[in-house]
Write a protein that holds these residues in place. Structure first.
Motif, PDB file in Angstrom:
ATOM      1  N   ILE A 172       0.827  -1.204   0.000  1.00 52.45           N
ATOM      2  CA  ILE A 172       0.000   0.000   0.000  1.00 52.45           C
ATOM      3  C   ILE A 172       0.862   1.255   0.000  1.00 52.45           C
ATOM      4  CG2 ILE A 172      -1.670   1.328   1.349  1.00 52.45           C
ATOM      5  CD1 ILE A 172      -2.811  -1.029  -0.266  1.00 52.45           C
ATOM      6  N   ASP A 173       1.932   1.266   0.751  1.00 49.97           N
ATOM      7  CA  ASP A 173       2.820   2.428   0.750  1.00 49.97           C
ATOM      8  C   ASP A 173       3.331   2.717  -0.659  1.00 49.97           C
ATOM      9  OD1 ASP A 173       2.686   3.160   3.433  1.00 49.97           O
ATOM     10  OD2 ASP A 173       4.347   1.862   4.033  1.00 49.97           O
ATOM     11  N   LEU A 174       3.792   1.685  -1.338  1.00 50.67           N
ATOM     12  CA  LEU A 174       4.304   1.860  -2.698  1.00 50.67           C
ATOM     13  C   LEU A 174       3.209   2.345  -3.642  1.00 50.67           C
ATOM     14  CD1 LEU A 174       6.577  -1.304  -3.054  1.00 50.67           C
ATOM     15  CD2 LEU A 174       7.335   1.073  -2.950  1.00 50.67           C
ATOM     16  N   PHE A 175       2.025   1.779  -3.491  1.00 50.01           N
ATOM     17  CA  PHE A 175       0.951   2.121  -4.424  1.00 50.01           C
ATOM     18  C   PHE A 175       0.417   3.529  -4.179  1.00 50.01           C
ATOM     19  CE2 PHE A 175      -3.510   1.635  -6.052  1.00 50.01           C
ATOM     20  CZ  PHE A 175      -3.145   1.616  -7.387  1.00 50.01           C
ATOM     21  N   LEU A 176       0.251   3.912  -2.917  1.00 46.28           N
ATOM     22  CA  LEU A 176      -0.243   5.257  -2.624  1.00 46.28           C
ATOM     23  C   LEU A 176       0.755   6.323  -3.081  1.00 46.28           C
ATOM     24  CD1 LEU A 176      -1.915   4.829   0.893  1.00 46.28           C
ATOM     25  CD2 LEU A 176      -3.024   4.944  -1.355  1.00 46.28           C
ATOM     26  N   LYS A 177       2.027   6.043  -2.927  1.00 43.67           N
ATOM     27  CA  LYS A 177       3.043   6.978  -3.416  1.00 43.67           C
ATOM     28  C   LYS A 177       3.004   7.064  -4.938  1.00 43.67           C
ATOM     29  CE  LYS A 177       6.058   6.261   0.565  1.00 43.67           C
ATOM     30  NZ  LYS A 177       7.290   5.579   1.082  1.00 43.67           N
ATOM     31  N   GLN A 178       2.777   5.934  -5.599  1.00 46.84           N
ATOM     32  CA  GLN A 178       2.656   5.942  -7.057  1.00 46.84           C
ATOM     33  C   GLN A 178       1.438   6.735  -7.502  1.00 46.84           C
ATOM     34  OE1 GLN A 178       4.537   4.182 -10.030  1.00 46.84           O
ATOM     35  NE2 GLN A 178       3.488   6.130 -10.374  1.00 46.84           N
ATOM     36  N   LEU A 179       0.315   6.549  -6.800  1.00 46.94           N
ATOM     37  CA  LEU A 179      -0.893   7.303  -7.132  1.00 46.94           C
ATOM     38  C   LEU A 179      -0.644   8.801  -7.016  1.00 46.94           C
ATOM     39  CD1 LEU A 179      -3.675   5.197  -5.340  1.00 46.94           C
ATOM     40  CD2 LEU A 179      -3.280   5.382  -7.802  1.00 46.94           C
ATOM     41  N   HIS A 180       0.026   9.205  -5.955  1.00 43.85           N
ATOM     42  CA  HIS A 180       0.313  10.634  -5.765  1.00 43.85           C
ATOM     43  C   HIS A 180       1.209  11.147  -6.885  1.00 43.85           C
ATOM     44  CE1 HIS A 180       1.948  14.323  -3.942  1.00 43.85           C
ATOM     45  NE2 HIS A 180       0.775  14.378  -3.339  1.00 43.85           N
ATOM     46  N   ASP A 181       2.203  10.361  -7.262  1.00 42.19           N
ATOM     47  CA  ASP A 181       3.092  10.758  -8.354  1.00 42.19           C
ATOM     48  C   ASP A 181       2.331  10.887  -9.670  1.00 42.19           C
ATOM     49  OD1 ASP A 181       5.237  10.804  -6.630  1.00 42.19           O
ATOM     50  OD2 ASP A 181       6.029   8.851  -7.241  1.00 42.19           O
ATOM     51  N   TRP A 182       1.320  10.047  -9.857  1.00 43.29           N
ATOM     52  CA  TRP A 182       0.511  10.113 -11.074  1.00 43.29           C
ATOM     53  C   TRP A 182      -0.449  11.309 -11.077  1.00 43.29           C
ATOM     54  CZ3 TRP A 182      -0.740   4.202 -10.971  1.00 43.29           C
ATOM     55  CH2 TRP A 182       0.171   3.516 -11.802  1.00 43.29           C
ATOM     56  N   GLY A 183      -0.655  11.921  -9.935  1.00 45.78           N
ATOM     57  CA  GLY A 183      -1.537  13.076  -9.871  1.00 45.78           C
ATOM     58  C   GLY A 183      -2.853  12.844  -9.162  1.00 45.78           C
ATOM     59  N   PHE A 184      -3.046  11.669  -8.581  1.00 44.73           N
ATOM     60  CA  PHE A 184      -4.278  11.396  -7.839  1.00 44.73           C
ATOM     61  C   PHE A 184      -4.213  12.091  -6.483  1.00 44.73           C
ATOM     62  CE2 PHE A 184      -4.109   8.029 -10.916  1.00 44.73           C
ATOM     63  CZ  PHE A 184      -5.434   7.751 -11.223  1.00 44.73           C
ATOM     64  N   ARG A 185      -5.336  12.675  -6.100  1.00 46.93           N
ATOM     65  CA  ARG A 185      -5.386  13.355  -4.806  1.00 46.93           C
ATOM     66  C   ARG A 185      -6.509  12.828  -3.917  1.00 46.93           C
ATOM     67  NH1 ARG A 185      -1.188  13.993  -6.332  1.00 46.93           N
ATOM     68  NH2 ARG A 185       0.042  15.898  -6.636  1.00 46.93           N
ATOM     69  N   ARG A 186      -7.353  11.961  -4.464  1.00 42.96           N
ATOM     70  CA  ARG A 186      -8.383  11.318  -3.636  1.00 42.96           C
ATOM     71  C   ARG A 186      -8.346   9.810  -3.872  1.00 42.96           C
ATOM     72  NH1 ARG A 186     -14.017  13.811  -2.407  1.00 42.96           N
ATOM     73  NH2 ARG A 186     -14.611  13.436  -4.569  1.00 42.96           N
ATOM     74  N   VAL A 187      -8.638   9.059  -2.810  1.00 44.41           N
ATOM     75  CA  VAL A 187      -8.596   7.597  -2.870  1.00 44.41           C
ATOM     76  C   VAL A 187      -9.860   7.060  -2.219  1.00 44.41           C
ATOM     77  CG1 VAL A 187      -7.372   5.511  -2.161  1.00 44.41           C
ATOM     78  CG2 VAL A 187      -6.073   7.583  -2.759  1.00 44.41           C
ATOM     79  N   GLN A 188     -10.672   6.350  -2.990  1.00 44.13           N
ATOM     80  CA  GLN A 188     -11.894   5.744  -2.455  1.00 44.13           C
ATOM     81  C   GLN A 188     -11.639   4.266  -2.174  1.00 44.13           C
ATOM     82  OE1 GLN A 188     -15.727   6.830  -4.161  1.00 44.13           O
ATOM     83  NE2 GLN A 188     -16.376   4.695  -4.138  1.00 44.13           N
ATOM     84  N   VAL A 189     -12.048   3.813  -1.011  1.00 43.10           N
ATOM     85  CA  VAL A 189     -11.840   2.424  -0.599  1.00 43.10           C
ATOM     86  C   VAL A 189     -13.167   1.679  -0.700  1.00 43.10           C
ATOM     87  CG1 VAL A 189     -11.031   0.910   1.241  1.00 43.10           C
ATOM     88  CG2 VAL A 189     -10.001   3.178   0.947  1.00 43.10           C
ATOM     89  N   ASN A 190     -13.270   0.797  -1.695  1.00 41.45           N
ATOM     90  CA  ASN A 190     -14.515   0.062  -1.957  1.00 41.45           C
ATOM     91  C   ASN A 190     -14.473  -1.298  -1.259  1.00 41.45           C
ATOM     92  OD1 ASN A 190     -15.418   2.174  -3.605  1.00 41.45           O
ATOM     93  ND2 ASN A 190     -14.522   1.267  -5.439  1.00 41.45           N
ATOM     94  N   ALA A 191     -14.827  -1.310   0.015  1.00 41.18           N
ATOM     95  CA  ALA A 191     -14.692  -2.521   0.825  1.00 41.18           C
ATOM     96  C   ALA A 191     -15.945  -3.389   0.766  1.00 41.18           C
ATOM     97  CB  ALA A 191     -14.377  -2.140   2.269  1.00 41.18           C
ATOM     98  N   THR A 192     -16.274  -3.880  -0.425  1.00 42.08           N
ATOM     99  CA  THR A 192     -17.475  -4.712  -0.608  1.00 42.08           C
ATOM    100  C   THR A 192     -17.139  -5.983  -1.373  1.00 42.08           C
ATOM    101  OG1 THR A 192     -18.057  -3.547  -2.661  1.00 42.08           O
ATOM    102  CG2 THR A 192     -18.996  -2.694  -0.606  1.00 42.08           C
ATOM    103  N   ALA A 193     -17.979  -6.990  -1.195  1.00 39.07           N
ATOM    104  CA  ALA A 193     -17.737  -8.280  -1.832  1.00 39.07           C
ATOM    105  C   ALA A 193     -17.785  -8.189  -3.347  1.00 39.07           C
ATOM    106  CB  ALA A 193     -18.758  -9.304  -1.325  1.00 39.07           C
ATOM    107  N   VAL A 194     -18.711  -7.391  -3.892  1.00 39.13           N
ATOM    108  CA  VAL A 194     -18.829  -7.262  -5.341  1.00 39.13           C
ATOM    109  C   VAL A 194     -17.566  -6.665  -5.944  1.00 39.13           C
ATOM    110  CG1 VAL A 194     -19.869  -4.955  -5.394  1.00 39.13           C
ATOM    111  CG2 VAL A 194     -20.428  -6.612  -7.196  1.00 39.13           C
ATOM    112  N   ASN A 195     -16.793  -5.972  -5.121  1.00 34.79           N
ATOM    113  CA  ASN A 195     -15.525  -5.394  -5.571  1.00 34.79           C
ATOM    114  C   ASN A 195     -14.329  -6.272  -5.213  1.00 34.79           C
ATOM    115  OD1 ASN A 195     -16.112  -2.748  -6.870  1.00 34.79           O
ATOM    116  ND2 ASN A 195     -17.114  -2.350  -4.910  1.00 34.79           N
ATOM    117  N   GLY A 196     -14.599  -7.541  -4.910  1.00 35.53           N
ATOM    118  CA  GLY A 196     -13.523  -8.504  -4.699  1.00 35.53           C
ATOM    119  C   GLY A 196     -12.805  -8.404  -3.376  1.00 35.53           C
TER     120      GLY A 196
END
Length: 288
Positions: free
Chosen positions: A98-122
């Motif tokens: 998660i640390d690596l991925f969140l840092k990558q998201l920020h580098d890509w320009g993402f500023r919001r992160v939604q956490v879809n904690a449901t079964a339909v989302n795997g």
């Protein structure tokens, strides 16, 4: 339209390889409230709704060339990313991922992160109520104050969000999205929530999703604006996914039929047009 609440973002989720990223740049640069959502789920990367990382990297490179106007991007986490996020405080391997991925998201320009904690989302939802899960969620959020984290609030995720609401010193970079649809396109049948509990931080902001599309967005905006004001929110956003997709039917020379599920920017723009007519956004001067 008069109200105490203002529209903070107009979200279109599911941007993927079916659309030229330059078109997203054109729209985002001309309509600053538009936020494009990208779904991240490793086991479905490259399928409809789930962009490849190469496409996301290309989008990021295009957007980085124009520093005058920042196009809004939101990452919608699904599958193993959410499982790791919910284990952030309990598992070193999950934390590293998660640390690596969140840092990558920020580098890509993402500023919001939604956490879809449901079964339909795997996602494995059996442990949502565990104290360690709540601790992990809050630990990840607090570790990245430069990002805003969106909690997908629905009946299925109630063990998670009810635990988060009990936290002392709730992080200012955590907000709630009312979303019983979970990306399936199911419309809200009994009215939009007005519970002030989910306007939880000093930002006084709340989000709404569920079956929103061009044909109903006018009434949805009016109703969610009213619901926001009743809940005490100063700002609100709406987000849509299934409502801005189209299935294209193709026939080859042998009359074989194939179907392509695409992110439909024409539908996105129809929504923009309606929201501008309502006075919550403005077209650029040359398009008025």
């Amino acid at each position: 339209m008069t109200s105490t609440a203002k529209l903070s973002a107009l979200g279109f989720c599911g941007a993927d390889d079916s659309v030229n990223p330059r078109l997203l740049a054109l729209i985002g640069q001309n309509y600053p409230l538009v936020e494009f959502g990208v779904l991240f789920r490793p086991d479905k990367e490259g399928q409809p709704r789930y962009a490849t990382k190469n496409w996301v990297s290309n989008l990021s490179n295009i957007l980085s060339k124009n520093s005058n106007t920042k196009v809004r991007l939101a990452a919608h986490l699904c599958g193993s990313y959410v499982n790791d996020f919910l284990s952030y405080g309990a598992n070193d391997s999950a934390k590293e991922t998660i640390d690596l991925f969140l840092k990558q998201l920020h580098d890509w320009g993402f500023r919001r992160v939604q956490v879809n904690a449901t079964a339909v989302n795997g996602v494995f939802t059996e442990n949502l109520a565990y104290d360690l899960t709540i601790h992990s969620f809050l630990s990840a959020v607090r570790s990245y104050p430069e990002l805003e984290f969106i909690v997908q609030k629905n009946e299925e995720t109630s063990p998670l969000w009810s635990g988060l609401l009990k936290a002392k010193d709730m992080p200012e970079n955590m907000v709630f999205l009312h979303d019983e649809s979970k990306g399936t396109g199911k419309e809200v049948a009994e009215g939009w929530p007005t519970d002030p509990t989910f306007v939880a931080t000093s930002k006084k902001i709340v989000g709404f999703a569920g079956g929103i599309k061009p044909s109903n967005v006018k009434s949805v905006v009016q109703d969610t604006l009213e619901a926001s004001s009743k809940s005490g929110a100063r700002e609100f956003w709406i987000d849509m996914e299934s409502g801005v997709r189209t299935t294209l039917i193709n026939h080859d020379k042998g009359c074989t039929e194939t179907k392509d599920d695409v992110f439909d920017l024409a539908k996105c723009y129809n929504v923009i047009d309606i929201v501008c007519e309502l006075g919550l956004m403005e077209h650029p001067t040359e398009l008025r």
